[in-house]
Design a protein around this motif. Structure first.
Motif, PDB file in Angstrom:
ATOM      1  N   PRO A  18     -36.634  41.157   0.824  1.00  0.00           N
ATOM      2  CA  PRO A  18     -37.577  40.418   0.614  1.00  0.00           C
ATOM      3  C   PRO A  18     -37.358  39.569  -0.592  1.00  0.00           C
ATOM      4  CG  PRO A  18     -38.439  42.294   0.315  1.00  0.00           C
ATOM      5  CD  PRO A  18     -37.266  42.506   0.587  1.00  0.00           C
ATOM      6  N   GLU A  19     -38.024  38.358  -0.662  1.00  0.00           N
ATOM      7  CA  GLU A  19     -37.952  37.582  -2.094  1.00  0.00           C
ATOM      8  C   GLU A  19     -38.495  38.289  -3.023  1.00  0.00           C
ATOM      9  OE1 GLU A  19     -39.903  33.245  -3.437  1.00  0.00           O
ATOM     10  OE2 GLU A  19     -40.501  33.998  -1.546  1.00  0.00           O
ATOM     11  N   GLY A  20     -37.991  38.304  -4.195  1.00  0.00           N
ATOM     12  CA  GLY A  20     -38.226  38.816  -5.420  1.00  0.00           C
ATOM     13  C   GLY A  20     -37.539  38.682  -6.284  1.00  0.00           C
ATOM     14  N   THR A  21     -38.021  39.630  -7.777  1.00  0.00           N
ATOM     15  CA  THR A  21     -37.265  39.322  -8.806  1.00  0.00           C
ATOM     16  C   THR A  21     -36.970  40.883  -9.137  1.00  0.00           C
ATOM     17  OG1 THR A  21     -39.013  39.513 -10.158  1.00  0.00           O
ATOM     18  CG2 THR A  21     -38.479  37.535  -9.676  1.00  0.00           C
ATOM     19  N   PHE A  22     -35.690  41.053 -10.127  1.00  0.00           N
ATOM     20  CA  PHE A  22     -35.334  42.281 -10.482  1.00  0.00           C
ATOM     21  C   PHE A  22     -34.538  41.980 -11.837  1.00  0.00           C
ATOM     22  CE2 PHE A  22     -31.447  40.788  -8.699  1.00  0.00           C
ATOM     23  CZ  PHE A  22     -30.297  41.535  -9.343  1.00  0.00           C
ATOM     24  N   LEU A  23     -34.406  43.335 -12.484  1.00  0.00           N
ATOM     25  CA  LEU A  23     -33.593  43.202 -13.734  1.00  0.00           C
ATOM     26  C   LEU A  23     -32.294  43.495 -13.432  1.00  0.00           C
ATOM     27  CD1 LEU A  23     -36.140  45.102 -16.212  1.00  0.00           C
ATOM     28  CD2 LEU A  23     -35.877  42.678 -15.999  1.00  0.00           C
ATOM     29  N   MET A  24     -31.245  42.483 -13.616  1.00  0.00           N
ATOM     30  CA  MET A  24     -30.129  42.540 -13.444  1.00  0.00           C
ATOM     31  C   MET A  24     -29.244  42.726 -14.821  1.00  0.00           C
ATOM     32  SD  MET A  24     -27.622  39.620 -11.407  1.00  0.00           S
ATOM     33  CE  MET A  24     -25.791  39.783 -11.103  1.00  0.00           C
ATOM     34  N   GLY A  25     -28.119  43.632 -14.596  1.00  0.00           N
ATOM     35  CA  GLY A  25     -27.251  43.780 -15.553  1.00  0.00           C
ATOM     36  C   GLY A  25     -27.365  45.202 -16.478  1.00  0.00           C
ATOM     37  N   ASN A  26     -26.428  45.354 -17.542  1.00  0.00           N
ATOM     38  CA  ASN A  26     -26.536  46.527 -18.134  1.00  0.00           C
ATOM     39  C   ASN A  26     -26.257  46.081 -19.683  1.00  0.00           C
ATOM     40  OD1 ASN A  26     -26.382  49.099 -19.279  1.00  0.00           O
ATOM     41  ND2 ASN A  26     -24.253  49.229 -18.560  1.00  0.00           N
ATOM     42  N   GLU A  27     -26.660  46.593 -20.695  1.00  0.00           N
ATOM     43  CA  GLU A  27     -26.052  46.395 -22.056  1.00  0.00           C
ATOM     44  C   GLU A  27     -26.205  47.499 -22.948  1.00  0.00           C
ATOM     45  OE1 GLU A  27     -30.375  44.389 -23.390  1.00  0.00           O
ATOM     46  OE2 GLU A  27     -28.669  43.098 -23.087  1.00  0.00           O
ATOM     47  N   ASP A  28     -26.210  48.825 -22.504  1.00  0.00           N
ATOM     48  CA  ASP A  28     -26.396  49.968 -23.213  1.00  0.00           C
ATOM     49  C   ASP A  28     -24.867  50.370 -23.492  1.00  0.00           C
ATOM     50  OD1 ASP A  28     -25.567  51.316 -21.040  1.00  0.00           O
ATOM     51  OD2 ASP A  28     -27.382  52.059 -20.433  1.00  0.00           O
ATOM     52  N   ARG A  41     -31.285  40.718 -17.671  1.00  0.00           N
ATOM     53  CA  ARG A  41     -32.010  39.449 -17.495  1.00  0.00           C
ATOM     54  C   ARG A  41     -32.861  39.554 -16.060  1.00  0.00           C
ATOM     55  NH1 ARG A  41     -26.535  40.228 -16.343  1.00  0.00           N
ATOM     56  NH2 ARG A  41     -25.673  38.623 -14.666  1.00  0.00           N
ATOM     57  N   LYS A  42     -33.937  38.897 -16.183  1.00  0.00           N
ATOM     58  CA  LYS A  42     -34.515  38.968 -14.830  1.00  0.00           C
ATOM     59  C   LYS A  42     -34.101  37.912 -13.807  1.00  0.00           C
ATOM     60  CE  LYS A  42     -39.075  39.162 -14.934  1.00  0.00           C
ATOM     61  NZ  LYS A  42     -40.344  39.201 -14.544  1.00  0.00           N
ATOM     62  N   VAL A  43     -33.850  38.252 -12.579  1.00  0.00           N
ATOM     63  CA  VAL A  43     -33.409  37.266 -11.738  1.00  0.00           C
ATOM     64  C   VAL A  43     -34.052  37.200 -10.325  1.00  0.00           C
ATOM     65  CG1 VAL A  43     -30.988  36.975 -10.182  1.00  0.00           C
ATOM     66  CG2 VAL A  43     -30.609  37.539 -12.664  1.00  0.00           C
ATOM     67  N   ALA A  44     -34.358  36.110  -9.990  1.00  0.00           N
ATOM     68  CA  ALA A  44     -34.884  35.895  -8.710  1.00  0.00           C
ATOM     69  C   ALA A  44     -33.898  35.644  -7.719  1.00  0.00           C
ATOM     70  CB  ALA A  44     -36.061  34.758  -8.890  1.00  0.00           C
ATOM     71  N   GLU A 154     -26.299  43.273  -6.452  1.00  0.00           N
ATOM     72  CA  GLU A 154     -27.006  44.302  -7.443  1.00  0.00           C
ATOM     73  C   GLU A 154     -28.402  44.621  -6.862  1.00  0.00           C
ATOM     74  OE1 GLU A 154     -27.878  44.822 -11.816  1.00  0.00           O
ATOM     75  OE2 GLU A 154     -25.962  43.891 -11.336  1.00  0.00           O
ATOM     76  N   ARG A 155     -29.130  43.421  -6.461  1.00  0.00           N
ATOM     77  CA  ARG A 155     -30.527  43.878  -6.166  1.00  0.00           C
ATOM     78  C   ARG A 155     -30.406  44.779  -4.777  1.00  0.00           C
ATOM     79  NH1 ARG A 155     -35.341  40.356  -3.444  1.00  0.00           N
ATOM     80  NH2 ARG A 155     -36.805  42.038  -3.697  1.00  0.00           N
ATOM     81  N   ALA A 156     -29.619  44.536  -3.724  1.00  0.00           N
ATOM     82  CA  ALA A 156     -29.611  45.482  -2.701  1.00  0.00           C
ATOM     83  C   ALA A 156     -29.175  46.980  -3.094  1.00  0.00           C
ATOM     84  CB  ALA A 156     -28.690  44.949  -1.743  1.00  0.00           C
ATOM     85  N   ALA A 157     -28.271  47.040  -3.814  1.00  0.00           N
ATOM     86  CA  ALA A 157     -27.671  48.161  -4.454  1.00  0.00           C
ATOM     87  C   ALA A 157     -28.792  48.865  -5.284  1.00  0.00           C
ATOM     88  CB  ALA A 157     -26.491  47.895  -5.286  1.00  0.00           C
ATOM     89  N   ARG A 158     -29.467  48.456  -6.089  1.00  0.00           N
ATOM     90  CA  ARG A 158     -30.652  48.932  -6.791  1.00  0.00           C
ATOM     91  C   ARG A 158     -31.626  49.704  -5.858  1.00  0.00           C
ATOM     92  NH1 ARG A 158     -30.268  48.775 -12.014  1.00  0.00           N
ATOM     93  NH2 ARG A 158     -28.857  47.506 -12.883  1.00  0.00           N
ATOM     94  N   GLY A 159     -31.913  49.295  -4.831  1.00  0.00           N
ATOM     95  CA  GLY A 159     -32.764  50.017  -3.711  1.00  0.00           C
ATOM     96  C   GLY A 159     -34.244  50.100  -4.179  1.00  0.00           C
TER      97      GLY A 159
END
Length: 279
Positions: A18-28, A41-44, A154-159
Motif C-alpha cells: 500500500p501507499e506509505g513511507t519508510f526509512l530507506m538506506g543505512n549509514e552505520d 532518509r524517509k521515502v514515500a 527496499e520497502r518490499a524487502a523490509r516487510g
C-alpha cells in the motif's frame, strides 16, 4: 508458477504494497561507502504490486517460447560462471582479474547456467539467471509489468520492519534457522551448504518476510530500475538483494539496505530479477 500476461490477469503471486513511507538506506559501520547506501532518509511510495518470487526458469522459458527472444548472453555467446560449479576437467577460460572465481564460459546462458554441458531441466522453479537488465526489461514488456524501483524493492524487502538489518530482522539465523541462501564456510573454496543449498534454490524457499515475499536476501541478485548514481553518469544500474555467493568475509550485501551495480548488458550465474506493477 505460470507465466501470465497483464491482459490475462497478473500472476497470483503478486503482492500489494500500500501507499506509505519508510526509512530507506543505512549509514552505520556495515555500509559500504562506494555503494552509497546512506543517508537514511524517509521515502514515500505510491501503492504498487511486486511479485512474491523472482522470475523462474519456467516463466522465462514461456516468454522465450512465445517470442523467440535471445538474451544478451546468447547473442554474445558467453556469460560469467562461478568457477566452483565447473567440472574439474573444464578447459581453462578467461577470469575476472579482481574476482578470479568468475570464469568466462562460452555457451553459458539462462538455459545452460554452467555452460553447454548443463541445462535447467531440474531447475524449473529456480530463478532464471544469466539475464541482463536489457533481458529483464524485454520480459517485462512482454508480460505487461516492469522492474521495481530501488525504493519499491527496499520497502518490499523490509516487510514492514524499520531499521532491520535483514528482511526478517537483525539476527542472521534466528533460533538457528536459515532464512536466506548465502555462502557458508570459506569463500571461494568451501561452501558447507548449511542452509541446504550450494547453488540457486527454488524461488519459494525459506520463510517469507512480513509482506509474504520470498528470497529478498540471497539466492540471486535482482535488477531494479533507475540509475545507480545521481544523474546516471557512470552508466551503471542498480542490483539488490545479494546472492548465494555472498559471504560476510567479502560481500555482506544480503543486508536489506545493501546495493551494488553493473552495466545493463551484464549477465552472470547469480543475477536475475523480479517484477512489479502499479496498483
Amino acid at each position: 508458477m505460470p507465466a501470465t500476461r497483464r491482459g490475462a490477469g497478473l500472476p497470483d503471486t503478486m503482492v500489494l504494497i500500500p501507499e506509505g513511507t519508510f526509512l530507506m538506506g543505512n549509514e552505520d559501520a556495515t555500509a559500504i561507502p562506494g555503494d552509497r547506501e546512506g543517508p537514511v532518509r524517509k521515502v514515500a511510495t505510491e501503492a504498487y504490486m511486486i511479485d512474491a518470487h523472482a522470475v523462474s526458469n519456467e516463466r522465462f522459458a514461456a516468454f522465450v517460447k512465445d517470442t523467440n527472444y535471445r538474451t544478451t548472453a546468447e547473442t554474445e555467446g558467453w556469460s560469467f560462471v562461478f568457477g566452483g560449479f565447473l567440472p574439474d576437467d573444464f578447459p581453462p577460460t578467461r577470469g575476472v582479474a579482481a574476482a578470479p572465481w568468475w570464469r568466462q564460459v562460452h555457451g553459458a546462458d539462462w538455459a545452460h547456467p554452467e555452460g553447454p554441458q548443463s541445462d535447467v531441466a531440474t531447475r524449473a522453479d529456480h530463478p532464471v539467471v544469466h539475464v541482463s537488465r536489457l533481458d529483464a526489461q524485454a520480459y517485462c514488456a512482454w508480460a505487461g509489468v516492469r522492474l521495481p524501483s530501488e525504493a519499491e524493492w527496499e520497502r518490499a524487502a523490509r516487510g514492514g520492519l524499520e531499521h532491520a538489518r535483514y528482511a526478517w530482522g537483525d539476527d542472521l539465523t534466528p533460533g538457528g534457522e536459515h532464512r536466506a541462501n548465502i555462502w557458508q564456510g570459506t569463500f571461494p573454496t568451501n561452501n558447507t551448504g548449511d542452509d541446504g543449498w550450494t547453488g540457486t534454490c527454488p524461488v519459494d524457499t525459506y520463510a517469507p518476510n512480513g509482506f509474504g515475499l520470498y528470497n529478498m536476501a540471497g539466492n540471486v541478485w535482482e535488477w531494479t530500475s533507475g540509475a545507480f548514481s545521481p544523474g546516471g553518469l557512470d552508466g551503471l544500474v542498480p542490483m539488490r538483494g545479494g546472492s548465494h555467493l555472498c559471504h560476510a568475509s567479502y560481500c555482506d550485501r544480503y543486508r536489506v539496505a545493501a546495493r551494488t551495480a553493473n552495466t545493463p548488458d551484464a549477465s552472470s550465474g547469480h543475477l536475475g530479477f523480479r517484477v512489479a506493477t502499479d496498483a
